[in-house]
Design a protein around this motif. Structure first.
Motif, PDB file in Angstrom:
ATOM      1  N   ARG A 260       0.739  -1.040   0.032  1.00 46.24           N
ATOM      2  CA  ARG A 260      -0.056   0.131   0.127  1.00 46.24           C
ATOM      3  C   ARG A 260       0.833   1.263   0.028  1.00 46.24           C
ATOM      4  O   ARG A 260       1.843   1.246   0.224  1.00 46.24           O
ATOM      5  CB  ARG A 260      -0.762   0.112   1.171  1.00 46.24           C
ATOM      6  CG  ARG A 260      -1.771  -1.323   1.192  1.00 46.24           C
ATOM      7  CD  ARG A 260      -2.704  -1.192   2.194  1.00 46.24           C
ATOM      8  NE  ARG A 260      -3.840  -2.208   2.482  1.00 46.24           N
ATOM      9  CZ  ARG A 260      -4.779  -2.285   1.702  1.00 46.24           C
ATOM     10  NH1 ARG A 260      -5.144  -1.195   1.064  1.00 46.24           N
ATOM     11  NH2 ARG A 260      -5.726  -3.195   1.791  1.00 46.24           N
ATOM     12  N   TYR A 261       0.244   2.227  -0.181  1.00 45.05           N
ATOM     13  CA  TYR A 261       0.888   3.644  -0.375  1.00 45.05           C
ATOM     14  C   TYR A 261       1.629   3.803   1.093  1.00 45.05           C
ATOM     15  O   TYR A 261       0.880   3.957   2.167  1.00 45.05           O
ATOM     16  CB  TYR A 261       0.076   4.545  -0.684  1.00 45.05           C
ATOM     17  CG  TYR A 261       0.509   6.124  -0.732  1.00 45.05           C
ATOM     18  CD1 TYR A 261       0.586   6.969   0.455  1.00 45.05           C
ATOM     19  CD2 TYR A 261       1.266   6.778  -2.064  1.00 45.05           C
ATOM     20  CE1 TYR A 261       0.999   8.426   0.534  1.00 45.05           C
ATOM     21  CE2 TYR A 261       1.447   7.770  -2.010  1.00 45.05           C
ATOM     22  CZ  TYR A 261       1.606   8.778  -0.715  1.00 45.05           C
ATOM     23  OH  TYR A 261       1.977   9.948  -0.925  1.00 45.05           O
ATOM     24  N   GLY A 262       2.740   4.289   0.976  1.00 44.80           N
ATOM     25  CA  GLY A 262       3.422   4.746   2.277  1.00 44.80           C
ATOM     26  C   GLY A 262       3.947   3.504   2.881  1.00 44.80           C
ATOM     27  O   GLY A 262       4.863   3.715   3.906  1.00 44.80           O
ATOM     28  N   TYR A 314      -3.633  15.828 -13.194  1.00 48.39           N
ATOM     29  CA  TYR A 314      -3.886  14.447 -12.794  1.00 48.39           C
ATOM     30  C   TYR A 314      -3.328  13.511 -13.705  1.00 48.39           C
ATOM     31  O   TYR A 314      -3.625  13.621 -14.711  1.00 48.39           O
ATOM     32  CB  TYR A 314      -5.247  14.138 -12.282  1.00 48.39           C
ATOM     33  CG  TYR A 314      -5.738  15.090 -11.112  1.00 48.39           C
ATOM     34  CD1 TYR A 314      -6.505  16.229 -11.170  1.00 48.39           C
ATOM     35  CD2 TYR A 314      -5.660  14.675  -9.898  1.00 48.39           C
ATOM     36  CE1 TYR A 314      -7.095  17.067  -9.947  1.00 48.39           C
ATOM     37  CE2 TYR A 314      -6.058  15.400  -8.803  1.00 48.39           C
ATOM     38  CZ  TYR A 314      -6.725  16.569  -8.830  1.00 48.39           C
ATOM     39  OH  TYR A 314      -6.964  17.351  -7.728  1.00 48.39           O
ATOM     40  N   MET A 315      -2.685  12.632 -13.178  1.00 51.63           N
ATOM     41  CA  MET A 315      -2.178  11.455 -14.036  1.00 51.63           C
ATOM     42  C   MET A 315      -2.345  10.126 -13.223  1.00 51.63           C
ATOM     43  O   MET A 315      -2.348  10.016 -11.986  1.00 51.63           O
ATOM     44  CB  MET A 315      -0.756  11.685 -14.587  1.00 51.63           C
ATOM     45  CG  MET A 315      -0.640  12.879 -15.406  1.00 51.63           C
ATOM     46  SD  MET A 315       1.196  12.766 -16.068  1.00 51.63           S
ATOM     47  CE  MET A 315       1.119  14.091 -17.213  1.00 51.63           C
ATOM     48  N   GLY A 360       2.831  15.578 -10.646  1.00 51.15           N
ATOM     49  CA  GLY A 360       4.057  15.174 -10.385  1.00 51.15           C
ATOM     50  C   GLY A 360       4.284  14.526  -9.020  1.00 51.15           C
ATOM     51  O   GLY A 360       5.156  13.818  -8.836  1.00 51.15           O
ATOM     52  N   GLU A 361       3.268  15.045  -7.989  1.00 54.62           N
ATOM     53  CA  GLU A 361       3.360  14.511  -6.683  1.00 54.62           C
ATOM     54  C   GLU A 361       2.583  13.406  -6.512  1.00 54.62           C
ATOM     55  O   GLU A 361       1.491  13.424  -6.900  1.00 54.62           O
ATOM     56  CB  GLU A 361       2.894  15.592  -5.860  1.00 54.62           C
ATOM     57  CG  GLU A 361       4.134  16.872  -5.612  1.00 54.62           C
ATOM     58  CD  GLU A 361       5.415  16.413  -5.253  1.00 54.62           C
ATOM     59  OE1 GLU A 361       5.623  15.529  -4.507  1.00 54.62           O
ATOM     60  OE2 GLU A 361       6.419  16.844  -6.032  1.00 54.62           O
ATOM     61  N   PRO A 362       2.982  12.164  -5.691  1.00 56.74           N
ATOM     62  CA  PRO A 362       2.161  10.973  -5.633  1.00 56.74           C
ATOM     63  C   PRO A 362       0.967  11.217  -4.724  1.00 56.74           C
ATOM     64  O   PRO A 362       1.282  11.942  -3.656  1.00 56.74           O
ATOM     65  CB  PRO A 362       3.157  10.090  -5.044  1.00 56.74           C
ATOM     66  CG  PRO A 362       4.324  10.674  -4.454  1.00 56.74           C
ATOM     67  CD  PRO A 362       4.207  11.876  -5.486  1.00 56.74           C
ATOM     68  N   LEU A 363       0.060  10.722  -4.915  1.00 58.05           N
ATOM     69  CA  LEU A 363      -1.233  10.798  -4.074  1.00 58.05           C
ATOM     70  C   LEU A 363      -1.723   9.376  -3.636  1.00 58.05           C
ATOM     71  O   LEU A 363      -1.376   8.390  -4.252  1.00 58.05           O
ATOM     72  CB  LEU A 363      -2.663  11.119  -4.998  1.00 58.05           C
ATOM     73  CG  LEU A 363      -2.479  12.755  -5.647  1.00 58.05           C
ATOM     74  CD1 LEU A 363      -3.594  13.093  -6.618  1.00 58.05           C
ATOM     75  CD2 LEU A 363      -2.172  13.584  -4.443  1.00 58.05           C
ATOM     76  N   ASP A 364      -2.132   9.092  -2.407  1.00 59.82           N
ATOM     77  CA  ASP A 364      -2.528   7.867  -1.763  1.00 59.82           C
ATOM     78  C   ASP A 364      -3.761   7.433  -2.591  1.00 59.82           C
ATOM     79  O   ASP A 364      -4.772   7.971  -2.389  1.00 59.82           O
ATOM     80  CB  ASP A 364      -2.867   8.035  -0.507  1.00 59.82           C
ATOM     81  CG  ASP A 364      -3.365   6.949   0.172  1.00 59.82           C
ATOM     82  OD1 ASP A 364      -3.380   6.656   1.395  1.00 59.82           O
ATOM     83  OD2 ASP A 364      -3.300   5.720  -0.427  1.00 59.82           O
TER      84      ASP A 364
END
Length: 377
Positions: A260-262, A314-315, A360-364
């Motif tokens: 998972r994220y993080g 958003y990507m 460019g910044e990752p999101l959860d």
């Protein structure tokens, strides 16, 4: 392959022999040069293996996409054949009904003709009326016959169209067989790919090298995303703004969440910045929302990678695929199949690595995806 831990053994041996310091230093320097040369050779070999792995996975991806398109085209041709057969059967039923009617009319005309002739002889009835009735039956029979000819011609035309479609299906099946043969021929290469991946992993087992590799991969991906952000914004069919879909995005894949994220990576690498979802090889990967494909190619550390631009910065990223079904510049809808799960990019087991990014910044992803689908834990 030379190993750095051998260096202390050489030093201990030199000390035990009580050799002059100058000789120890010369031997140590020579050993350092030997290790440096071996390390340089290992790095060159690692680069060569990486290029070989890239070529293999590109070819496997192309074969997978070709089979996907051929199967879809053959299915469409089979559907057209089924429709033609239904139309042909309906025409044949109509021909049967017309034939039955024609037989009844001919029998009726024959019987009426005989009766009228007998009646004419016995009762001296109007011969013109008898002639007109017989002429009417003859015209009706000719009309029926013409309709039968037309229907027979239509059946022949449908049969010819069906024959041509059947030939097309056979051609497509031949292409499928050829593509499947290519895929089977690459099976040995798949085994070689696993061996190559294992050898690469052994070559970079040291934690420092692995960290450097992972950070380099992340920097390359960051550079890619930055360059994609500079591309022109979406201009066609944006639909609902992506930000308003928070908490309602469809899952890209049904499977077990492996990371998972993080969460920390095994081996002490950087934390995960997305989801790693396990699934069988070839399982369909779906776009989470409407957008345009801005990257569809192989990237070191991520294998066959697909990136979709959803607008407003958003990507979404889909990595480690076995095949990519979309190309750069194509528009996709939410839920549309865009790739197939694989283990490209050096993975041991098939899985999809999925990221969401804004500017460019990752999101959860957990805060953006909707209710977990069946099979996701």
């Amino acid at each position: 392959m030379s190993r750095l831990p051998a260096l202390p053994l050489l030093l201990l041996a030199a000390l035990a022999a009580a050799a002059p310091p100058e000789d120890d230093l010369a031997r140590l320097r020579e050993r350092i040069r030997t290790v440096e040369q071996a390390l340089a050779g290992d790095r060159g070999r690692l680069e060569a293996l990486g290029r070989e792995l890239e070529g293999l996975e590109r070819e496997l991806g192309e074969v997978g996409r070709e089979l996907h398109h051929l199967e879809a085209e053959a299915a469409r041709s089979r559907d057209r054949i089924a429709a033609l057969r239904r139309t042909r059967d309906e025409a044949a039923d109509t021909v049967g009904r017309h034939r039955a009617l024609l037989r009844r009319q001919l029998r009726a005309a024959f019987a009426a003709g005989r009766a009228e002739r007998v009646k004419l002889l016995l009762e001296q009835d109007d011969p013109g009326r008898v002639a007109r009735m017989l002429a009417y039956h003859r015209r009706l029979a000719r009309a029926r016959a013409r309709e039968l000819e037309r229907l027979q011609a239509e059946i022949a035309r449908l049969a010819e169209a069906e024959r041509r479609l059947a030939e097309e299906v056979r051609r497509l099946e031949g292409l499928q067989a050829a593509a499947a043969a290519r895929r089977d021929a690459l099976a040995a290469s798949r085994a070689a790919r696993a061996a190559l991946a294992a050898e690469i992993e052994r070559s970079v087992r040291a934690r420092g090298q692995e960290l450097a590799q992972l950070r380099a991969d992340a920097e390359r991906l960051e550079a890619l995303v930055r360059s994609l952000r500079e591309a022109p914004p979406l201009a066609e069919g944006e639909r609902v703004p992506f930000a308003r879909l928070r908490g309602r995005l469809r899952w890209p894949l049904s499977g077990r969440v492996l990371a998972r994220y993080g969460s920390p990576r095994r081996g002490g690498g950087p934390q995960w910045r997305g989801l790693l979802i396990g699934a069988r090889t070839g399982a369909p990967v779906r776009a989470v929302s409407h957008g345009r494909v801005v990257f569809a190619d192989w990237l070191r550390g991520y294998g066959l990678l697909l990136i979709i631009d959803h607008g407003d910065g958003y990507m979404s990223l889909y990595a480690h695929n076995d095949a990519l079904y979309k190309e750069t510049g194509e528009w996709v809808e939410g839920g549309e199949v865009v790739a197939a799960v694989g283990a490209s990019g050096g993975r041991r087991e098939p899985a999809l690595y999925f990221e969401l990014r804004r500017d460019g910044e990752p999101l959860d992803p957990a805060g953006w995806l909707g209710r977990q689908v069946a099979g996701v834990k």
